[in-house]
Motif scaffolding. Structure first.
Motif, PDB file in Angstrom:
ATOM      1  N   GLU A  28      59.776  20.915  64.363  1.00  0.00           N
ATOM      2  CA  GLU A  28      58.462  20.396  64.752  1.00  0.00           C
ATOM      3  C   GLU A  28      58.025  21.023  66.073  1.00  0.00           C
ATOM      4  N   THR A  47      62.206  11.066  54.858  1.00  0.00           N
ATOM      5  CA  THR A  47      62.664  11.618  56.143  1.00  0.00           C
ATOM      6  C   THR A  47      62.885  13.130  56.090  1.00  0.00           C
ATOM      7  N   CYS A  97      65.079  20.092  56.188  1.00  0.00           N
ATOM      8  CA  CYS A  97      65.719  19.247  57.192  1.00  0.00           C
ATOM      9  C   CYS A  97      65.521  17.799  56.786  1.00  0.00           C
ATOM     10  N   ARG A 123      65.311  12.545  61.950  1.00  0.00           N
ATOM     11  CA  ARG A 123      64.560  12.872  63.161  1.00  0.00           C
ATOM     12  C   ARG A 123      65.217  13.981  63.962  1.00  0.00           C
ATOM     13  N   ASP A 124      66.530  13.920  64.147  1.00  0.00           N
ATOM     14  CA  ASP A 124      67.200  14.899  65.003  1.00  0.00           C
ATOM     15  C   ASP A 124      67.132  16.304  64.413  1.00  0.00           C
ATOM     16  N   ASP A 125      67.474  16.444  63.129  1.00  0.00           N
ATOM     17  CA  ASP A 125      67.448  17.770  62.508  1.00  0.00           C
ATOM     18  C   ASP A 125      66.025  18.320  62.440  1.00  0.00           C
ATOM     19  N   CYS A 126      65.059  17.473  62.073  1.00  0.00           N
ATOM     20  CA  CYS A 126      63.691  17.959  61.886  1.00  0.00           C
ATOM     21  C   CYS A 126      62.969  18.209  63.204  1.00  0.00           C
ATOM     22  N   SER A 127      63.445  17.640  64.308  1.00  0.00           N
ATOM     23  CA  SER A 127      62.792  17.903  65.588  1.00  0.00           C
ATOM     24  C   SER A 127      62.868  19.377  65.956  1.00  0.00           C
ATOM     25  N   ILE A 128      63.880  20.079  65.460  1.00  0.00           N
ATOM     26  CA  ILE A 128      63.999  21.515  65.708  1.00  0.00           C
ATOM     27  C   ILE A 128      62.804  22.256  65.118  1.00  0.00           C
ATOM     28  N   TYR A 163      58.452  18.533  73.215  1.00  0.00           N
ATOM     29  CA  TYR A 163      59.525  17.692  73.733  1.00  0.00           C
ATOM     30  C   TYR A 163      59.851  18.124  75.167  1.00  0.00           C
ATOM     31  N   VAL A 220      55.261  19.721  68.524  1.00  0.00           N
ATOM     32  CA  VAL A 220      55.527  18.565  69.385  1.00  0.00           C
ATOM     33  C   VAL A 220      56.216  19.073  70.639  1.00  0.00           C
TER      34      VAL A 220
END
Length: 348
Positions: free
Chosen positions: A159, A101, A149, A152-157, A164, A162
């Protein structure tokens, strides 16, 4: 929020990073066989490794990563004879396997107050979730940041390729009107949020691949503030503002407090709600053979800083929102958004 499994992975990663000293190790060629010396601020970096010991989520304490300033790679080869590559060097990075993750991230520090308009400590150069040998193009005397990171929440920053959906501003016809109370009349230039403008693609064989922007991206007016505020107005309406950044766009119905704050700044600075396209020539930056990458753009903004008065609370006290940034996109001579394009390499 992190799930229990993701949270456990994050906790497990911290001692792993400390004991094994995960990091980006510099090499001269794509097989990661011949190491490169790294100098930072005139000091030789031990083992040619930039250690990864701080996470994106540690932004408050460590600015979201470990900073290495004024880095040079004396033994690195120049990338070629392209005019745009003048002074740029090949550097390959050997990266060990991150925990499940988790992702390791190498960023270039921006010099224009990144904390105003981005949750990242800089612009991404490389982001990996699998061990390997990865390419970057860097310039001498660059400032680099290592980070990681997990979940999912931390790494979405991180990515940024993607797309969002943007948060919706809750319509509220009773949101209080605001007026600018005081501000610095001269705007500063700030770097905005790095935006992917092409999809990730693999470059398998010569000639070197290029990226073409096929779908326009928008950059628009933004407001940001570093504190959260909540109060009840004299009319009994509950108002809440979360610390962060709100990009105000015409395509979204905005009648809430963030839009009203933006409107007060537009009235004061004589500007209007602005939307501009990110465009480039059909032949964008070249991609190195044998890599996976996408093309990204970091827009520049003119930002005014100050404080805003938004009426009174239920007790009759003036509500003053401090440390507000009001930012308008900078426009280039061609009428497009001003900023910097950069190739971002990933592990696929």
């Amino acid at each position: 929020m992190l799930s229990p499994t993701e949270f456990l992975s994050l906790l497990l990663l911290l001692p792993t990073l400390a004991s094994a000293q995960a990091g980006f190790v510099a090499f001269k060629e794509k097989t990661c066989s011949e190491r490169l010396d790294i100098w930072a601020d005139g000091q030789l970096i031990d083992g040619g490794k930039l250690i990864i010991d701080h996470a994106l989520r540690e932004r408050g304490d460590f600015n979201g990563g470990h900073n290495y300033d004024n880095i040079t790679f004396p033994g690195a080869q120049a990338t070629g004879d392209w005019e745009k590559d003048t002074g740029t060097q090949f550097v390959y990075w050997k990266v060990q396997q991150p925990d499940p993750t988790c992702q390791f991230i190498l960023l270039r520090n921006t010099q224009r107050g990144w904390e105003s308009l981005s949750q990242l400590p800089g612009d991404e150069l490389l982001r990996v979730s699998d061990e390997g040998c990865y390419y970057t193009a860097v310039n001498p005397n660059i400032d680099l940041i290592t980070s990681f990171c997990c979940g999912r929440d931390d790494c979405s920053i991180a990515e940024i390729e993607v797309q969002y959906p943007s948060p919706e501003d809750t319509p509220n016809d009773k949101a209080p009107s605001c007026t600018v109370k005081s501000y610095d009349a001269t705007p500063t230039v700030e770097d905005g949020v790095q935006i992917a403008v092409t999809r990730p693609q693999t470059c398998e064989a010569p000639p070197a691949c290029t990226h073409s922007i096929t779908q326009s991206k928008m950059v628009g007016t933004a407001v940001s503030h570093f504190q959260s505020f909540s109060w009840t107005t004299e009319e009994g309406v509950d108002v809440k503002i979360d610390a962060g950044i709100e990009f105000i766009v015409e395509s979204k119905f905005s009648a809430g407090i963030n839009f009203n704050i933006a409107q007060s700044w537009m009235d004061e600075t004589g500007t209007t709600l602005t939307e501009t396209n990110i465009t480039a020539s059909s032949e964008g930056e070249r991609q190195q053979v044998g890599t996976v990458a996408f093309y990204a753009f970091t827009p520049q903004y003119d930002c005014w800083k100050g404080e805003v008065s938004c009426g009174k609370d239920q007790a009759g006290n003036e509500v003053v929102i401090r440390d507000v940034n009001f930012c308008q996109p900078r426009i280039s001579s061609t009428g497009d958004s001003a900023g910097l394009f950069r190739m971002v390499y990933i592990s696929g």
